[in-house]
Motif scaffolding. Structure first.
Motif, PDB file in Angstrom:
ATOM      1  N   SER A 109       0.830  -1.203   0.000  1.00  0.00           N
ATOM      2  CA  SER A 109       0.000   0.000   0.000  1.00  0.00           C
ATOM      3  C   SER A 109       0.863   1.251   0.000  1.00  0.00           C
ATOM      4  O   SER A 109       0.464   2.299  -0.512  1.00  0.00           O
ATOM      5  N   TYR A 110       2.054   1.137   0.581  1.00  0.00           N
ATOM      6  CA  TYR A 110       2.972   2.276   0.662  1.00  0.00           C
ATOM      7  C   TYR A 110       3.777   2.444  -0.625  1.00  0.00           C
ATOM      8  O   TYR A 110       3.926   3.543  -1.146  1.00  0.00           O
TER       9      TYR A 110
ATOM     10  N   GLU B 189       3.223  13.696   6.524  1.00  0.00           N
ATOM     11  CA  GLU B 189       1.922  13.396   7.118  1.00  0.00           C
ATOM     12  C   GLU B 189       1.514  14.481   8.101  1.00  0.00           C
ATOM     13  O   GLU B 189       2.296  14.932   8.933  1.00  0.00           O
TER      14      GLU B 189
ATOM     15  N   GLU C  27      -6.533  14.653   6.333  1.00  0.00           N
ATOM     16  CA  GLU C  27      -5.185  14.518   5.766  1.00  0.00           C
ATOM     17  C   GLU C  27      -4.938  15.712   4.853  1.00  0.00           C
ATOM     18  O   GLU C  27      -5.823  16.165   4.145  1.00  0.00           O
TER      19      GLU C  27
ATOM     20  N   ARG D  51      -9.768   5.437  -1.012  1.00  0.00           N
ATOM     21  CA  ARG D  51     -10.098   4.450   0.022  1.00  0.00           C
ATOM     22  C   ARG D  51     -11.135   5.056   0.955  1.00  0.00           C
ATOM     23  O   ARG D  51     -10.796   5.817   1.875  1.00  0.00           O
TER      24      ARG D  51
ATOM     25  N   ASP E 153     -10.590   4.611   4.604  1.00  0.00           N
ATOM     26  CA  ASP E 153      -9.384   5.173   5.227  1.00  0.00           C
ATOM     27  C   ASP E 153      -8.917   6.398   4.429  1.00  0.00           C
ATOM     28  O   ASP E 153      -7.790   6.431   3.929  1.00  0.00           O
TER      29      ASP E 153
ATOM     30  N   GLY F 276      -5.628   7.976   5.367  1.00  0.00           N
ATOM     31  CA  GLY F 276      -4.409   7.176   5.279  1.00  0.00           C
ATOM     32  C   GLY F 276      -3.821   6.833   6.626  1.00  0.00           C
ATOM     33  O   GLY F 276      -2.603   6.727   6.769  1.00  0.00           O
TER      34      GLY F 276
ATOM     35  N   CYS G 118      -1.758   3.269   6.813  1.00  0.00           N
ATOM     36  CA  CYS G 118      -0.429   3.234   6.192  1.00  0.00           C
ATOM     37  C   CYS G 118      -0.286   4.482   5.337  1.00  0.00           C
ATOM     38  O   CYS G 118      -0.667   4.487   4.162  1.00  0.00           O
ATOM     39  N   TYR G 119       0.268   5.535   5.911  1.00  0.00           N
ATOM     40  CA  TYR G 119       0.333   6.804   5.202  1.00  0.00           C
ATOM     41  C   TYR G 119       1.393   6.790   4.106  1.00  0.00           C
ATOM     42  O   TYR G 119       2.528   6.374   4.323  1.00  0.00           O
ATOM     43  N   SER G 120       0.999   7.245   2.931  1.00  0.00           N
ATOM     44  CA  SER G 120       1.914   7.438   1.812  1.00  0.00           C
ATOM     45  C   SER G 120       1.624   8.811   1.234  1.00  0.00           C
ATOM     46  O   SER G 120       0.514   9.067   0.766  1.00  0.00           O
TER      47      SER G 120
ATOM     48  N   ALA H  91      -1.510   9.723  -1.077  1.00  0.00           N
ATOM     49  CA  ALA H  91      -2.441  10.763  -0.644  1.00  0.00           C
ATOM     50  C   ALA H  91      -2.585  11.846  -1.708  1.00  0.00           C
ATOM     51  O   ALA H  91      -3.686  12.340  -1.964  1.00  0.00           O
TER      52      ALA H  91
ATOM     53  N   GLN I 127      -4.629  10.420  -4.611  1.00  0.00           N
ATOM     54  CA  GLN I 127      -6.028  10.302  -4.206  1.00  0.00           C
ATOM     55  C   GLN I 127      -6.732  11.652  -4.280  1.00  0.00           C
ATOM     56  O   GLN I 127      -7.857  11.767  -4.781  1.00  0.00           O
TER      57      GLN I 127
END
Length: 297
Positions: free
Chosen positions: A5-6, A134, A142, A189, A192, A195, A198-200, A204, A207
């Motif tokens: 996911s990252y 982040e 976010e 997502r 979520d 994020g 699992c923050y990326s 982000a 998205q």
């Protein structure tokens, strides 16, 4: 799964970026058609104090439009206003405080604007953040989602009645959202959005640009179905050498700086990107293929 996911958004966004860069390398020079005057029209440009936004404001003011720069940095905004007025003595351009990371600030901006009784013909949602660490907005969202999408969503929604009132069949009102090719690597997502699992920063950003594109399309459909003389477009300006790239990983940032001098559209060429954006707004084009990327509704 967490690692995938990252890492996947990172791989996807750089592959998309490479494709866009190759297209720019082998594209023919673009010549702008004659631009119509915009006297009597009022426009709001978010993030209009620098980069693409500044060039859009500059050229719109030069064509006679009254332009309001919405931005967070007052000093930067006032400097942009001064520079444009020095170039165009009769320019009707001004700055208003607007922090898209604060929904309260968005509401205050709209309240001040509506309190002046001005019309609104053009709204260009240009401001944005890219690959920032982040963090959360004032309202707990976010940062990419909050600034690039939600702030502009609320701004557009609150100004939509004014845009509708000013739209005419012969001269529609316009909403232009500056998206990015990175939307192709985006995945929304719903379980979520922030994020948290699992923050990326890459994921982000992609998205947020995908969300902005989908919003543009949906808004356009609803406006047309309702019979309103307002259009909504999303535009991808391609790669431009701007401060957005400052959060790249250091080695890539160094490479980007070197490549930018050779291949990216910089200086006067960034005006071409901005002007082509404006041509779409002024002439009412809904589907316009930019020379290095594209636009869609």
């Amino acid at each position: 799964m967490s690692f995938l996911s990252y890492i996947l958004p990172i791989i996807k966004i750089y592959l998309v970026g490479l494709k866009v860069l190759l297209v720019q390398m082998f594209s023919r020079a673009f010549r702008l058609p004659a631009m119509p005057r915009q006297d009597g029209r009022v426009a709001i440009v978010t993030g209009g104090a620098r980069g693409i936004g500044y060039e859009v404001v500059r050229h719109m003011a030069g064509l006679g439009a009254r332009v309001i720069i919405g931005g967070r940095d007052e000093q930067e905004g006032l400097t942009a206003v001064r520079r444009i007025r020095e170039e165009y003595r009769e320019a009707k351009v001004e700055f208003e405080q607007l922090d898209l990371a604060s929904l309260q600030s968005v509401r205050r901006f709209v309240q001040r604007f509506k309190g002046r009784g001005l019309p609104l013909n053009i709204l260009i949602n240009n401001a944005g953040v890219m690959l920032v660490p982040e963090g959360r907005t004032e309202d707990g969202f976010e940062q990419h989602l909050g600034v690039n999408y939600l702030g502009h969503l609320l701004l557009t929604w609150l100004l939509l009645d004014t845009l509708k009132d000013c739209g005419k069949r012969s001269s529609c009102s316009r909403v232009v959202n500056v998206s990015s090719s990175a939307h192709r690597a985006g995945r929304i997502r719903l379980d979520d959005l922030n994020g948290s699992r699992c923050y990326s920063a890459h994921g982000a950003y992609c998205q947020s640009k995908l969300a902005l594109l989908l919003f543009s399309s949906r808004l356009h459909d609803e406006l047309q179905d309702g019979g309103f003389a307002v259009t909504s477009c999303a535009v991808d300006p391609g790669m431009v050498d701007t401060a957005l790239y400052r959060h790249l990983w250091s080695p890539l940032r160094l490479a980007q700086s070197a490549v930018a001098r050779l291949l990216f559209r910089v200086g006067a060429s960034s005006s071409i990107f901005s002007l082509h954006l404006f041509i779409m707004v002024a002439r009412g084009h809904i589907m316009v293929e930019l020379p290095y990327a594209g636009s869609t509704c």
